[in-house]
Design a protein around this motif. Sequence first.
Motif, PDB file in Angstrom:
ATOM      1  N   ALA A 140       7.564 -24.619  26.045  1.00  0.00           N
ATOM      2  CA  ALA A 140       8.147 -23.196  25.363  1.00  0.00           C
ATOM      3  C   ALA A 140       8.982 -23.372  24.423  1.00  0.00           C
ATOM      4  O   ALA A 140       9.195 -22.582  23.576  1.00  0.00           O
ATOM      5  N   ASP A 141       9.934 -24.338  24.523  1.00  0.00           N
ATOM      6  CA  ASP A 141      10.622 -24.816  23.415  1.00  0.00           C
ATOM      7  C   ASP A 141       9.871 -24.842  22.066  1.00  0.00           C
ATOM      8  O   ASP A 141      10.412 -24.484  20.921  1.00  0.00           O
ATOM      9  N   ALA A 142       8.701 -25.781  22.164  1.00  0.00           N
ATOM     10  CA  ALA A 142       8.106 -25.841  21.042  1.00  0.00           C
ATOM     11  C   ALA A 142       7.459 -24.587  20.515  1.00  0.00           C
ATOM     12  O   ALA A 142       7.372 -24.325  19.236  1.00  0.00           O
ATOM     13  N   HIS A 163      12.104 -22.917  13.520  1.00  0.00           N
ATOM     14  CA  HIS A 163      12.518 -24.017  12.397  1.00  0.00           C
ATOM     15  C   HIS A 163      10.925 -24.627  12.118  1.00  0.00           C
ATOM     16  O   HIS A 163      10.363 -25.281  12.669  1.00  0.00           O
ATOM     17  N   ALA A 164      10.579 -24.524  10.682  1.00  0.00           N
ATOM     18  CA  ALA A 164       9.280 -24.841  10.358  1.00  0.00           C
ATOM     19  C   ALA A 164       9.244 -26.518  10.312  1.00  0.00           C
ATOM     20  O   ALA A 164       8.544 -26.997  10.645  1.00  0.00           O
ATOM     21  N   ASP A 165      10.427 -27.177  10.132  1.00  0.00           N
ATOM     22  CA  ASP A 165      10.703 -28.535  10.153  1.00  0.00           C
ATOM     23  C   ASP A 165      10.622 -29.261  11.610  1.00  0.00           C
ATOM     24  O   ASP A 165      10.818 -30.388  11.535  1.00  0.00           O
ATOM     25  N   ARG A 166      10.565 -28.323  12.576  1.00  0.00           N
ATOM     26  CA  ARG A 166      10.554 -28.880  13.999  1.00  0.00           C
ATOM     27  C   ARG A 166       9.300 -28.263  14.632  1.00  0.00           C
ATOM     28  O   ARG A 166       9.078 -28.513  15.911  1.00  0.00           O
ATOM     29  N   LEU A 213      12.154 -32.093  19.566  1.00  0.00           N
ATOM     30  CA  LEU A 213      12.285 -31.083  18.306  1.00  0.00           C
ATOM     31  C   LEU A 213      13.032 -31.597  17.106  1.00  0.00           C
ATOM     32  O   LEU A 213      12.923 -31.701  16.016  1.00  0.00           O
ATOM     33  N   ASP A 214      14.395 -31.580  17.550  1.00  0.00           N
ATOM     34  CA  ASP A 214      15.548 -31.762  16.646  1.00  0.00           C
ATOM     35  C   ASP A 214      15.642 -33.141  15.927  1.00  0.00           C
ATOM     36  O   ASP A 214      16.117 -33.250  15.143  1.00  0.00           O
ATOM     37  N   THR A 215      15.029 -34.014  16.633  1.00  0.00           N
ATOM     38  CA  THR A 215      15.212 -35.488  16.157  1.00  0.00           C
ATOM     39  C   THR A 215      13.689 -35.912  15.406  1.00  0.00           C
ATOM     40  O   THR A 215      13.445 -36.147  14.417  1.00  0.00           O
ATOM     41  N   ASP A 216      12.787 -36.324  16.642  1.00  0.00           N
ATOM     42  CA  ASP A 216      11.613 -36.982  16.402  1.00  0.00           C
ATOM     43  C   ASP A 216      10.738 -36.074  15.456  1.00  0.00           C
ATOM     44  O   ASP A 216      10.200 -36.594  14.414  1.00  0.00           O
TER      45      ASP A 216
END
Length: 71
Positions: free
Chosen positions: A35-37, A42-45, A10-13
């Motif tokens: 679950a992380d997703a 963060h809307a950008d993730r 999520l934090d990069t790709d």
Amino acid sequence: MTRVRGGGRLDTDIAFGVGGGLQTLLVLSGCTTSADAAATAHADRRPRYVAPSVAMIAEALAPAADAASGP
């Protein structure tokens, strides 16, 4: 034509794809879980599509293909 940025983080790709104005696909075979997703604030993730594995990418993108082909 639909352009999609895919990846397992999520934090990069996904953040890169959203920042670039692309639709995004999270593949859960990486280090990120469903679950992380779901929990990310963060809307950008937030990915547009989620696939449980690389083998399931085509199935996860089927709604985008159907929308692109139109009536």
